[in-house]
Design a protein around this motif. Structure first.
Motif, PDB file in Angstrom:
ATOM      1  N   GLU A  95      11.726 -22.941  17.975  1.00  0.00           N
ATOM      2  CA  GLU A  95      11.310 -23.648  19.201  1.00  0.00           C
ATOM      3  C   GLU A  95      10.700 -22.598  20.130  1.00  0.00           C
ATOM      4  O   GLU A  95      10.778 -21.399  19.850  1.00  0.00           O
ATOM      5  CB  GLU A  95      12.506 -24.363  19.843  1.00  0.00           C
ATOM      6  CG  GLU A  95      13.698 -23.488  20.156  1.00  0.00           C
ATOM      7  CD  GLU A  95      13.643 -22.897  21.536  1.00  0.00           C
ATOM      8  OE1 GLU A  95      13.556 -23.671  22.478  1.00  0.00           O
ATOM      9  OE2 GLU A  95      13.664 -21.650  21.668  1.00  0.00           O
ATOM     10  N   ARG A 126      11.482 -24.922  11.097  1.00  0.00           N
ATOM     11  CA  ARG A 126      12.892 -25.317  10.936  1.00  0.00           C
ATOM     12  C   ARG A 126      13.111 -25.787   9.508  1.00  0.00           C
ATOM     13  O   ARG A 126      12.338 -26.601   8.994  1.00  0.00           O
ATOM     14  CB  ARG A 126      13.249 -26.478  11.887  1.00  0.00           C
ATOM     15  CG  ARG A 126      13.190 -26.084  13.338  1.00  0.00           C
ATOM     16  CD  ARG A 126      13.618 -27.232  14.252  1.00  0.00           C
ATOM     17  NE  ARG A 126      13.201 -26.952  15.613  1.00  0.00           N
ATOM     18  CZ  ARG A 126      13.283 -27.815  16.620  1.00  0.00           C
ATOM     19  NH1 ARG A 126      13.771 -29.017  16.412  1.00  0.00           N
ATOM     20  NH2 ARG A 126      12.884 -27.471  17.819  1.00  0.00           N
ATOM     21  N   GLU A 128      14.447 -28.069   7.805  1.00  0.00           N
ATOM     22  CA  GLU A 128      15.036 -29.404   7.816  1.00  0.00           C
ATOM     23  C   GLU A 128      14.590 -30.145   6.563  1.00  0.00           C
ATOM     24  O   GLU A 128      13.664 -29.730   5.880  1.00  0.00           O
ATOM     25  CB  GLU A 128      14.550 -30.167   9.046  1.00  0.00           C
ATOM     26  CG  GLU A 128      15.013 -29.551  10.336  1.00  0.00           C
ATOM     27  CD  GLU A 128      14.645 -30.408  11.526  1.00  0.00           C
ATOM     28  OE1 GLU A 128      15.483 -31.214  11.947  1.00  0.00           O
ATOM     29  OE2 GLU A 128      13.520 -30.271  12.023  1.00  0.00           O
ATOM     30  N   GLY A 133       7.026 -37.348   9.651  1.00  0.00           N
ATOM     31  CA  GLY A 133       7.260 -36.898  11.024  1.00  0.00           C
ATOM     32  C   GLY A 133       8.254 -35.759  11.136  1.00  0.00           C
ATOM     33  O   GLY A 133       8.636 -35.372  12.228  1.00  0.00           O
ATOM     34  N   ARG A 134       8.711 -35.239  10.010  1.00  0.00           N
ATOM     35  CA  ARG A 134       9.631 -34.100  10.047  1.00  0.00           C
ATOM     36  C   ARG A 134       9.172 -33.065   9.033  1.00  0.00           C
ATOM     37  O   ARG A 134       9.186 -33.320   7.828  1.00  0.00           O
ATOM     38  CB  ARG A 134      11.057 -34.565   9.742  1.00  0.00           C
ATOM     39  CG  ARG A 134      12.110 -33.517  10.074  1.00  0.00           C
ATOM     40  CD  ARG A 134      13.499 -34.116  10.115  1.00  0.00           C
ATOM     41  NE  ARG A 134      13.799 -34.789  11.365  1.00  0.00           N
ATOM     42  CZ  ARG A 134      14.012 -34.170  12.519  1.00  0.00           C
ATOM     43  NH1 ARG A 134      13.972 -32.874  12.586  1.00  0.00           N
ATOM     44  NH2 ARG A 134      14.273 -34.859  13.604  1.00  0.00           N
ATOM     45  N   GLN A 135       8.729 -31.929   9.547  1.00  0.00           N
ATOM     46  CA  GLN A 135       8.162 -30.884   8.700  1.00  0.00           C
ATOM     47  C   GLN A 135       8.970 -29.610   8.849  1.00  0.00           C
ATOM     48  O   GLN A 135       9.735 -29.467   9.804  1.00  0.00           O
ATOM     49  CB  GLN A 135       6.733 -30.579   9.180  1.00  0.00           C
ATOM     50  CG  GLN A 135       5.778 -31.733   9.133  1.00  0.00           C
ATOM     51  CD  GLN A 135       5.136 -31.853   7.776  1.00  0.00           C
ATOM     52  OE1 GLN A 135       4.937 -30.857   7.077  1.00  0.00           O
ATOM     53  NE2 GLN A 135       4.824 -33.063   7.383  1.00  0.00           N
ATOM     54  N   PHE A 138       5.920 -27.178  11.880  1.00  0.00           N
ATOM     55  CA  PHE A 138       5.287 -28.211  12.695  1.00  0.00           C
ATOM     56  C   PHE A 138       4.742 -27.542  13.946  1.00  0.00           C
ATOM     57  O   PHE A 138       4.905 -26.334  14.120  1.00  0.00           O
ATOM     58  CB  PHE A 138       6.290 -29.324  13.029  1.00  0.00           C
ATOM     59  CG  PHE A 138       7.510 -28.842  13.769  1.00  0.00           C
ATOM     60  CD1 PHE A 138       8.560 -28.233  13.098  1.00  0.00           C
ATOM     61  CD2 PHE A 138       7.603 -28.989  15.154  1.00  0.00           C
ATOM     62  CE1 PHE A 138       9.674 -27.770  13.789  1.00  0.00           C
ATOM     63  CE2 PHE A 138       8.719 -28.537  15.850  1.00  0.00           C
ATOM     64  CZ  PHE A 138       9.756 -27.916  15.161  1.00  0.00           C
ATOM     65  N   ARG A 273      20.662 -33.758  23.077  1.00  0.00           N
ATOM     66  CA  ARG A 273      19.593 -32.855  22.661  1.00  0.00           C
ATOM     67  C   ARG A 273      20.144 -31.707  21.821  1.00  0.00           C
ATOM     68  O   ARG A 273      21.288 -31.326  21.932  1.00  0.00           O
ATOM     69  CB  ARG A 273      18.781 -32.327  23.836  1.00  0.00           C
ATOM     70  CG  ARG A 273      18.387 -33.402  24.809  1.00  0.00           C
ATOM     71  CD  ARG A 273      16.920 -33.666  24.937  1.00  0.00           C
ATOM     72  NE  ARG A 273      16.108 -32.494  24.769  1.00  0.00           N
ATOM     73  CZ  ARG A 273      15.216 -32.363  23.775  1.00  0.00           C
ATOM     74  NH1 ARG A 273      15.065 -33.326  22.911  1.00  0.00           N
ATOM     75  NH2 ARG A 273      14.499 -31.285  23.688  1.00  0.00           N
ATOM     76  N   LEU A 296       8.607 -38.285  20.494  1.00  0.00           N
ATOM     77  CA  LEU A 296       7.360 -37.536  20.621  1.00  0.00           C
ATOM     78  C   LEU A 296       7.643 -36.177  21.237  1.00  0.00           C
ATOM     79  O   LEU A 296       6.919 -35.218  21.008  1.00  0.00           O
ATOM     80  CB  LEU A 296       6.375 -38.287  21.523  1.00  0.00           C
ATOM     81  CG  LEU A 296       5.985 -39.692  21.094  1.00  0.00           C
ATOM     82  CD1 LEU A 296       4.993 -40.291  22.078  1.00  0.00           C
ATOM     83  CD2 LEU A 296       5.385 -39.664  19.696  1.00  0.00           C
ATOM     84  N   ALA A 320       8.960 -29.900  25.256  1.00  0.00           N
ATOM     85  CA  ALA A 320       8.004 -29.670  24.166  1.00  0.00           C
ATOM     86  C   ALA A 320       7.624 -31.011  23.562  1.00  0.00           C
ATOM     87  O   ALA A 320       8.469 -31.910  23.444  1.00  0.00           O
ATOM     88  CB  ALA A 320       8.618 -28.773  23.099  1.00  0.00           C
ATOM     89  N   LEU A 321       6.358 -31.143  23.230  1.00  0.00           N
ATOM     90  CA  LEU A 321       5.884 -32.325  22.510  1.00  0.00           C
ATOM     91  C   LEU A 321       5.526 -31.897  21.091  1.00  0.00           C
ATOM     92  O   LEU A 321       4.965 -30.815  20.896  1.00  0.00           O
ATOM     93  CB  LEU A 321       4.612 -32.882  23.152  1.00  0.00           C
ATOM     94  CG  LEU A 321       4.694 -33.534  24.532  1.00  0.00           C
ATOM     95  CD1 LEU A 321       3.288 -33.843  25.042  1.00  0.00           C
ATOM     96  CD2 LEU A 321       5.523 -34.810  24.474  1.00  0.00           C
ATOM     97  N   ARG A 325       3.960 -35.640  15.595  1.00  0.00           N
ATOM     98  CA  ARG A 325       4.489 -36.944  16.038  1.00  0.00           C
ATOM     99  C   ARG A 325       3.512 -37.655  16.967  1.00  0.00           C
ATOM    100  O   ARG A 325       3.318 -38.869  16.870  1.00  0.00           O
ATOM    101  CB  ARG A 325       5.797 -36.754  16.792  1.00  0.00           C
ATOM    102  CG  ARG A 325       6.890 -36.146  15.978  1.00  0.00           C
ATOM    103  CD  ARG A 325       7.694 -37.170  15.228  1.00  0.00           C
ATOM    104  NE  ARG A 325       8.696 -36.434  14.482  1.00  0.00           N
ATOM    105  CZ  ARG A 325       9.891 -36.115  14.955  1.00  0.00           C
ATOM    106  NH1 ARG A 325      10.257 -36.541  16.151  1.00  0.00           N
ATOM    107  NH2 ARG A 325      10.732 -35.416  14.236  1.00  0.00           N
TER     108      ARG A 325
HETATM  109  P1  AMP Z   1      12.988 -30.246  20.101  1.00  0.00           P
HETATM  110  O1  AMP Z   1      12.467 -28.833  20.229  1.00  0.00           O
HETATM  111  O2  AMP Z   1      13.963 -30.429  19.004  1.00  0.00           O
HETATM  112  O3  AMP Z   1      13.384 -30.823  21.405  1.00  0.00           O
HETATM  113  O4  AMP Z   1      11.740 -31.093  19.628  1.00  0.00           O
HETATM  114  C1  AMP Z   1      10.696 -31.495  20.484  1.00  0.00           C
HETATM  115  C2  AMP Z   1       9.730 -32.319  19.691  1.00  0.00           C
HETATM  116  O5  AMP Z   1       9.184 -31.548  18.614  1.00  0.00           O
HETATM  117  C3  AMP Z   1      10.347 -33.515  18.989  1.00  0.00           C
HETATM  118  O6  AMP Z   1      10.459 -34.599  19.849  1.00  0.00           O
HETATM  119  C4  AMP Z   1       9.365 -33.762  17.884  1.00  0.00           C
HETATM  120  O7  AMP Z   1       8.226 -34.441  18.372  1.00  0.00           O
HETATM  121  C5  AMP Z   1       8.950 -32.373  17.501  1.00  0.00           C
HETATM  122  N1  AMP Z   1       9.730 -31.888  16.346  1.00  0.00           N
HETATM  123  C6  AMP Z   1      10.937 -31.303  16.334  1.00  0.00           C
HETATM  124  N2  AMP Z   1      11.313 -30.983  15.084  1.00  0.00           N
HETATM  125  C7  AMP Z   1      10.294 -31.361  14.278  1.00  0.00           C
HETATM  126  C8  AMP Z   1      10.058 -31.284  12.871  1.00  0.00           C
HETATM  127  N3  AMP Z   1      10.919 -30.730  12.040  1.00  0.00           N
HETATM  128  N4  AMP Z   1       8.887 -31.785  12.394  1.00  0.00           N
HETATM  129  C9  AMP Z   1       7.966 -32.342  13.213  1.00  0.00           C
HETATM  130  N5  AMP Z   1       8.146 -32.430  14.551  1.00  0.00           N
HETATM  131  C10 AMP Z   1       9.277 -31.943  15.078  1.00  0.00           C
END
Ligand code: AMP
Length: 438
Positions: A95, A126, A128, A133-135, A138, A273, A296, A320-321, A325
């Motif tokens: 992040e 990450r 994951e 929508g989950r990479q 990303f 969160r 998003l 962060a966006l 997504r």
């Molecule tokens: P976060 O840093 O977890 O608060 O994530 C902020 C935003 O980043 C999320 O709302 C998603 O839009 C995007 N995001 C987080 N993790 C992933 C992922 N593994 N793949 C794609 N988008 C992600």
């Protein structure tokens, strides 16, 4: 041995011809969507006084361990961590905020007029489970306001992320907002969770059993069905009910500011969160047409993060966006990315030996004019068809006469009008057209 060699070769070929699972190549529409999102984000954020900060994609692992928090899923399970050649532990950033704060401290940004507004964009990593929508790699664009504890900064941050999404044409968004209180509120709440959940320890998922010891609050974030069912069955009270006067007032003020700014929200008392550093306001923006991965973006206030990373106290708020997504959401609402660039002119030589003259012509039009040229000879009919296929307004033809005299025959593909011009005159004509178009 031969068989082993072949199998090894086969495996190697398989590895070098595909991207690693959970990563992907960006091109075509997808990169144009991301470009549009970034352009709008930059415009909104810089108009609000933010400067761009590009931190390295890897940092010492401690930056994230301390910054994101030891007990988080990100740090415990999702980081790409490795030893560099000197044996130091390095992590690909999962992040953006921790690195931004590290840079804020390292460059003494506390002496700048406060608060400091910073925006960033880039890839995050990450480990994951990949899905729509989950990479694993990303992209995010993010914003931080560092050096203010005012509720107005929270409202500004939320407003800007909302405005960026709206400027892209998105409408079906829902802002969910909650508060995680201050550290005292959370201590009280963790005690409460401990008291109600410990008798049901065996009913919790293994992850949540671990969380009950390290950070009970995290259990609210659990996606495990057995945890969700248990929380429901026990009718666990939300953290909002444990907030002291100060936290309650901050939360009320943020909500009122959002109402004044005309931003609709719903209260989500379960919002925790994934990151440890949040205090007070926490929010997520979801999209109604996306499935299970509908967030998003999200953000929150972090009042102790700068201290945690070794700086003088400096409260902040940020978000962060996720670009992938936001792209999915734009596609779901039928919105378009930036148009693919079309050439104003397509130039072709009538014989192979004039190809260099075609390059000479093209470069006399660049960069103000988008000009493409052919490296191989084309008969007139074929060259004109090619120009039309590429969406050009003009075709440029280089034959014997043109090549000999630094000239070009230009044909307007709409009016079919054709004229022989010196390269200089042609450049003036095309550059004029470009100015009119803008
Ligand atoms: P976060 O840093 O977890 O608060 O994530 C902020 C935003 O980043 C999320 O709302 C998603 O839009 C995007 N995001 C987080 N993790 C992933 C992922 N593994 N793949 C794609 N988008 C992600």
């Amino acid at each position: 041995m031969l068989f082993f060699n072949n199998a090894a070769t086969w495996l190697t070929m398989k590895l070098v011809t595909r991207a690693v699972k959970g990563t992907h190549d960006l091109f075509g529409d997808e990169i144009r969507f991301q470009r549009k999102i970034l352009r709008n984000a930059r415009q909104w954020l810089e108009s609000a006084g933010a400067f761009e900060l590009a931190t390295p994609v890897f940092e010492f692992t401690e930056v994230f361990q301390r910054g994101v928090g030891q007990t988080t899923d990100i740090v415990q399970k999702e980081m790409y961590t490795f030893s560099d050649r000197a044996g130091r532990s390095i992590t690909l950033r999962p992040e953006g905020t921790a690195g931004v704060i590290r840079a804020f401290i390292e460059h003494g940004m506390k002496v700048m007029p406060q608060p400091v507004r910073i925006w960033y964009a880039g890839p995050m990593f990450r480990a994951e489970r990949p899905q729509k929508g989950r990479q694993r790699q990303f992209h995010q664009v993010g914003y931080e306001i560092i050096g203010s504890d005012s509720y107005v900064a929270d409202a500004e941050a939320i407003l800007l992320s909302y405005k960026i999404l709206e400027s892209l044409g998105l409408r079906q968004m829902r802002l969910r907002i909650g508060s995680v209180g201050d550290s005292q509120d959370r201590m009280k709440y963790n005690e409460y969770l401990n008291s109600v959940l410990t008798p049901h320890f065996d009913d919790l998922s293994t992850d949540s059993q671990r969380r009950l010891v390290s950070n009970p609050l995290r259990i609210l974030d659990s996606k495990a069905p057995q945890d969700i069912a248990l929380l429901q069955e026990l009718d666990v009270k939300p953290l909002l009910e444990f907030m002291g006067e100060k936290s309650r007032k901050h939360f009320e003020s943020v909500k009122k500011a959002l109402e004044d700014l005309g931003i609709a929200y719903t209260i989500d008392s379960r919002i925790v969160r994934g990151l440890d550093y949040y205090a007070h306001t926490a929010w997520e923006i979801h999209h109604e047409l996306l499935g299970s991965q509908s967030a998003l973006g999200g953000g929150g206030r972090y009042d102790t993060l700068v201290e945690t990373l070794g700086g003088a106290p400096s409260p902040g708020v940020g978000w962060a966006l996720g670009l992938e997504r936001v792209t999915l959401a734009m596609q779901a609402e039928g919105l378009s990315p930036d148009a693919a660039s079309r050439p104003l002119i397509y130039i072709f030589p009538l014989a192979a030996e004039f190809a260099e003259k075609a390059l000479l012509a093209a470069q006399s039009f660049w960069p103000q004019v988008s000009a493409q040229y052919s490296l191989s000879a084309k008969k007139p009919a074929k060259g004109l068809r090619e120009a039309e296929k590429r969406g050009a307004k003009y075709a440029g033809i280089i034959g014997q006469d043109e090549a000999a005299s630094e000239a070009i025959t230009i044909k307007n593909l709409h009016t079919k009008e054709q004229k022989l011009l010196s390269l200089k005159d042609a450049a003036a004509l095309l550059k004029g057209e470009n100015n009119e178009a803008h």
